[in-house]
Design a protein around this motif. Structure first.
Motif, PDB file in Angstrom:
ATOM      1  N   ALA A  98       0.629  -1.134   0.091  1.00 16.29           N
ATOM      2  CA  ALA A  98       0.017  -0.181   0.091  1.00 16.29           C
ATOM      3  C   ALA A  98       0.908   1.338  -0.082  1.00 16.29           C
ATOM      4  O   ALA A  98       1.995   1.334   0.667  1.00 16.29           O
ATOM      5  N   GLY A  99       0.388   2.269  -0.590  1.00 16.23           N
ATOM      6  CA  GLY A  99       1.001   3.525  -0.614  1.00 16.23           C
ATOM      7  C   GLY A  99       0.762   4.477  -1.844  1.00 16.23           C
ATOM      8  O   GLY A  99       0.347   3.953  -2.617  1.00 16.23           O
ATOM      9  N   GLY A 100       1.518   5.293  -1.809  1.00 18.07           N
ATOM     10  CA  GLY A 100       1.097   6.220  -2.995  1.00 18.07           C
ATOM     11  C   GLY A 100      -0.137   6.963  -2.993  1.00 18.07           C
ATOM     12  O   GLY A 100      -1.035   6.935  -2.084  1.00 18.07           O
ATOM     13  N   THR A 101      -0.475   7.718  -4.136  1.00  8.04           N
ATOM     14  CA  THR A 101      -1.779   8.538  -4.193  1.00  8.04           C
ATOM     15  C   THR A 101      -3.010   7.376  -4.400  1.00  8.04           C
ATOM     16  O   THR A 101      -2.798   6.418  -4.987  1.00  8.04           O
ATOM     17  N   PRO A 102      -4.110   7.456  -3.598  1.00  8.68           N
ATOM     18  CA  PRO A 102      -4.958   6.581  -3.634  1.00  8.68           C
ATOM     19  C   PRO A 102      -5.731   6.370  -5.042  1.00  8.68           C
ATOM     20  O   PRO A 102      -5.856   7.649  -5.830  1.00  8.68           O
ATOM     21  N   ARG A 103      -6.103   5.399  -5.343  1.00 10.36           N
ATOM     22  CA  ARG A 103      -6.752   5.041  -6.646  1.00 10.36           C
ATOM     23  C   ARG A 103      -8.362   5.383  -6.188  1.00 10.36           C
ATOM     24  O   ARG A 103      -8.908   5.498  -5.060  1.00 10.36           O
ATOM     25  N   THR A 104      -9.147   5.866  -7.153  1.00  7.16           N
ATOM     26  CA  THR A 104     -10.604   5.751  -7.274  1.00  7.16           C
ATOM     27  C   THR A 104     -11.110   5.484  -8.665  1.00  7.16           C
ATOM     28  O   THR A 104     -10.244   5.161  -9.756  1.00  7.16           O
ATOM     29  N   ILE A 105     -12.481   5.460  -8.844  1.00 15.46           N
ATOM     30  CA  ILE A 105     -13.119   4.860  -9.998  1.00 15.46           C
ATOM     31  C   ILE A 105     -12.437   5.625 -11.258  1.00 15.46           C
ATOM     32  O   ILE A 105     -12.150   6.905 -11.215  1.00 15.46           O
ATOM     33  N   GLU A 106     -12.702   4.962 -12.338  1.00 14.23           N
ATOM     34  CA  GLU A 106     -12.267   5.380 -13.734  1.00 14.23           C
ATOM     35  C   GLU A 106     -13.447   6.237 -14.570  1.00 14.23           C
ATOM     36  O   GLU A 106     -13.393   7.379 -14.943  1.00 14.23           O
ATOM     37  N   GLY A 107     -14.544   5.471 -14.149  1.00 15.38           N
ATOM     38  CA  GLY A 107     -16.056   5.960 -14.617  1.00 15.38           C
ATOM     39  C   GLY A 107     -15.926   5.485 -16.165  1.00 15.38           C
ATOM     40  O   GLY A 107     -14.880   5.078 -16.690  1.00 15.38           O
ATOM     41  N   SER A 227       0.939   7.310 -15.399  1.00 14.73           N
ATOM     42  CA  SER A 227       1.768   6.201 -15.513  1.00 14.73           C
ATOM     43  C   SER A 227       3.262   6.662 -15.866  1.00 14.73           C
ATOM     44  O   SER A 227       3.759   7.879 -16.315  1.00 14.73           O
ATOM     45  N   ALA A 228       4.215   5.541 -15.556  1.00 16.12           N
ATOM     46  CA  ALA A 228       5.489   5.850 -15.598  1.00 16.12           C
ATOM     47  C   ALA A 228       6.259   4.482 -15.684  1.00 16.12           C
ATOM     48  O   ALA A 228       5.702   3.524 -14.945  1.00 16.12           O
ATOM     49  N   PRO A 229       7.261   4.200 -16.588  1.00  7.09           N
ATOM     50  CA  PRO A 229       8.125   3.103 -16.434  1.00  7.09           C
ATOM     51  C   PRO A 229       8.687   2.770 -15.124  1.00  7.09           C
ATOM     52  O   PRO A 229       9.103   3.517 -14.428  1.00  7.09           O
ATOM     53  N   GLY A 230       8.261   1.393 -14.706  1.00  3.61           N
ATOM     54  CA  GLY A 230       8.681   0.866 -13.381  1.00  3.61           C
ATOM     55  C   GLY A 230       7.568   1.251 -12.359  1.00  3.61           C
ATOM     56  O   GLY A 230       8.076   0.896 -11.076  1.00  3.61           O
ATOM     57  N   CYS A 231       6.548   1.874 -12.645  1.00  7.70           N
ATOM     58  CA  CYS A 231       5.693   2.459 -11.456  1.00  7.70           C
ATOM     59  C   CYS A 231       4.326   1.844 -11.756  1.00  7.70           C
ATOM     60  O   CYS A 231       3.888   1.502 -12.951  1.00  7.70           O
ATOM     61  N   LYS A 232       3.447   1.459 -10.716  1.00  8.22           N
ATOM     62  CA  LYS A 232       2.070   1.092 -11.099  1.00  8.22           C
ATOM     63  C   LYS A 232       1.316   2.157 -11.401  1.00  8.22           C
ATOM     64  O   LYS A 232       1.397   3.416 -11.246  1.00  8.22           O
ATOM     65  N   HIS A 233       0.516   1.734 -12.392  1.00  4.80           N
ATOM     66  CA  HIS A 233      -0.463   2.745 -13.203  1.00  4.80           C
ATOM     67  C   HIS A 233      -1.494   3.082 -12.243  1.00  4.80           C
ATOM     68  O   HIS A 233      -1.985   2.321 -11.397  1.00  4.80           O
ATOM     69  N   LEU A 234      -1.699   4.454 -11.966  1.00  6.94           N
ATOM     70  CA  LEU A 234      -2.416   4.967 -11.214  1.00  6.94           C
ATOM     71  C   LEU A 234      -3.815   5.555 -12.013  1.00  6.94           C
ATOM     72  O   LEU A 234      -3.688   6.209 -12.864  1.00  6.94           O
ATOM     73  N   THR A 235      -5.078   5.024 -11.599  1.00  2.95           N
ATOM     74  CA  THR A 235      -6.303   5.435 -11.964  1.00  2.95           C
ATOM     75  C   THR A 235      -6.735   6.165 -10.883  1.00  2.95           C
ATOM     76  O   THR A 235      -7.212   5.585  -9.787  1.00  2.95           O
ATOM     77  N   THR A 236      -7.340   7.683 -10.939  1.00  3.57           N
ATOM     78  CA  THR A 236      -7.700   8.345  -9.893  1.00  3.57           C
ATOM     79  C   THR A 236      -8.493   9.529 -10.462  1.00  3.57           C
ATOM     80  O   THR A 236      -8.773   9.843 -11.652  1.00  3.57           O
ATOM     81  N   GLN A 237      -8.883  10.272  -9.697  1.00  2.00           N
ATOM     82  CA  GLN A 237      -9.639  11.564  -9.783  1.00  2.00           C
ATOM     83  C   GLN A 237      -9.809  12.347  -8.655  1.00  2.00           C
ATOM     84  O   GLN A 237      -9.643  11.851  -7.687  1.00  2.00           O
ATOM     85  N   ILE A 238      -9.765  13.746  -8.878  1.00  2.00           N
ATOM     86  CA  ILE A 238      -9.801  14.557  -7.665  1.00  2.00           C
ATOM     87  C   ILE A 238     -11.237  15.335  -7.605  1.00  2.00           C
ATOM     88  O   ILE A 238     -11.641  15.567  -8.699  1.00  2.00           O
TER      89      ILE A 238
END
Length: 308
Positions: A98-107, A227-238
């Motif tokens: 766990a960690g990083g910016t939280p995910r939330t729905i794509e829609g 997204s970035a190489p070597g990083c988990k893809h993040l799906t989120t919204q503010i």
């Protein structure tokens, strides 16, 4: 009425045949999932004495839902998409990742292949007289180091709560852009403040919500893939603080850590530096990406999306 009329052994026999349990071919995992799903449906019909007419009304509803392309919208409205995020959070916590910016729905309103820019771009086409917005921030790793070459994919609604491609009155890729970060990990865009929206009032999703006594409104929000190489893809919204529906989002996407504070900027020198009108609204949001353990974690999940 709550009752059970069907012999459980007879139901098991029917499900075994209809779901292919009695055959050697097919996919065993798929068979097991469908057996569970159909069994739950059958037991619900039996328990609540669902009539034939009610059953076929439900079938007709699914036809309309598909024809109106609102299946993904309903999945969000019933909390199913949020439930996937809940499970993903729980799995990451259990695995110690766990960690990083939280995910939330794509829609349901993402469109692929938005124009790509380096560091900064303008998202709106100038036809919407909404409040000018300067949206910016940094992409970092868990240690706070900038992530160069990250792609920040942004999309949001206009002042009427409508999205380009789905709203044909807007120009192509209006309010949709991708920005690649430089060595400093920064991104910035000029856009307009988005508005929230409600489900189509004549659509099947709102019709179901009406039966539940629920509204179909969303607060003003901005979607991101990061997204970035070597990083988990993040799906989120503010979400934007102060919105009427901030804590009553029908799609369950609001998270405390994903609320941004719009700030009014009246400094004319800063406005000139940004090539923005004065006053304008500033929204700052930083993203933290975490390392991926597998290459598949670097990609967004596979689902049907509009290809621009």
């Amino acid at each position: 009425m709550s009752q059970t009329l069907i012999n459980p052994l007879e139901l098991e026999k029917l499900l075994a045949i209809s779901c292919g349990i009695t055959t050697d071919s097919g996919d065993d995992r798929f068979k097991a999932i469908l057996t569970q799903l159909l069994g739950d449906v059958c037991r619900t019909i039996d328990k609540f004495d669902v009539t034939d007419e009610e059953f076929w009304q439900a079938v007709n509803y699914l036809n309309v839902l598909g024809e109106r392309k609102e299946v993904a919208l309903l999945a969000a409205g019933l909390g199913l998409e949020h439930f996937l995020d809940m499970r993903a959070d729980a799995k990451a916590e259990a695995e110690g990742t766990a960690g990083g910016t939280p995910r939330t729905i794509e829609g349901p309103l993402y469109v692929a292949n938005a124009p790509l820019a380096e560091g900064y771009t303008r998202m709106d086409d100038g036809t919407d007289e909404g409040e000018p917005m300067w949206l910016y921030g940094r992409v970092t790793d868990p240690q706070g180091n900038p992530v160069a070459g990250a792609v920040v994919d942004i999309w949001h609604a206009n002042t009427l709560g409508n999205y380009s491609f789905f709203d044909r009155s807007q120009s192509e890729y209006n309010l949709r852009r991708r920005i690649k970060t430089g060595a400093d990990g920064c991104y910035a865009v000029r856009s307009i403040l988005p508005s929230g929206y409600g489900c189509p009032p004549d659509g099947p999703t709102q019709a179901l919500l009406n039966q539940l006594g629920r509204h179909g409104n969303r607060p003003a929000h901005i979607h991101f893939f990061v997204s970035a190489p070597g990083c988990k893809h993040l799906t989120t919204q503010i979400n934007l603080n102060g919105d009427l529906w901030l804590w009553d989002d029908f799609a369950f996407a609001t998270r405390e850590e994903l609320i941004a504070d719009p700030v009014s900027v009246t400094d004319k020198a800063l406005a000139r530096e940004r090539d923005m009108p004065s006053p304008h609204t500033e929204v700052k949001f930083d993203f933290q990406l975490v390392p991926s353990k597998e290459s598949r974690e670097q990609e967004k999940i596979k689902r049907e999306r509009v290809l621009g």
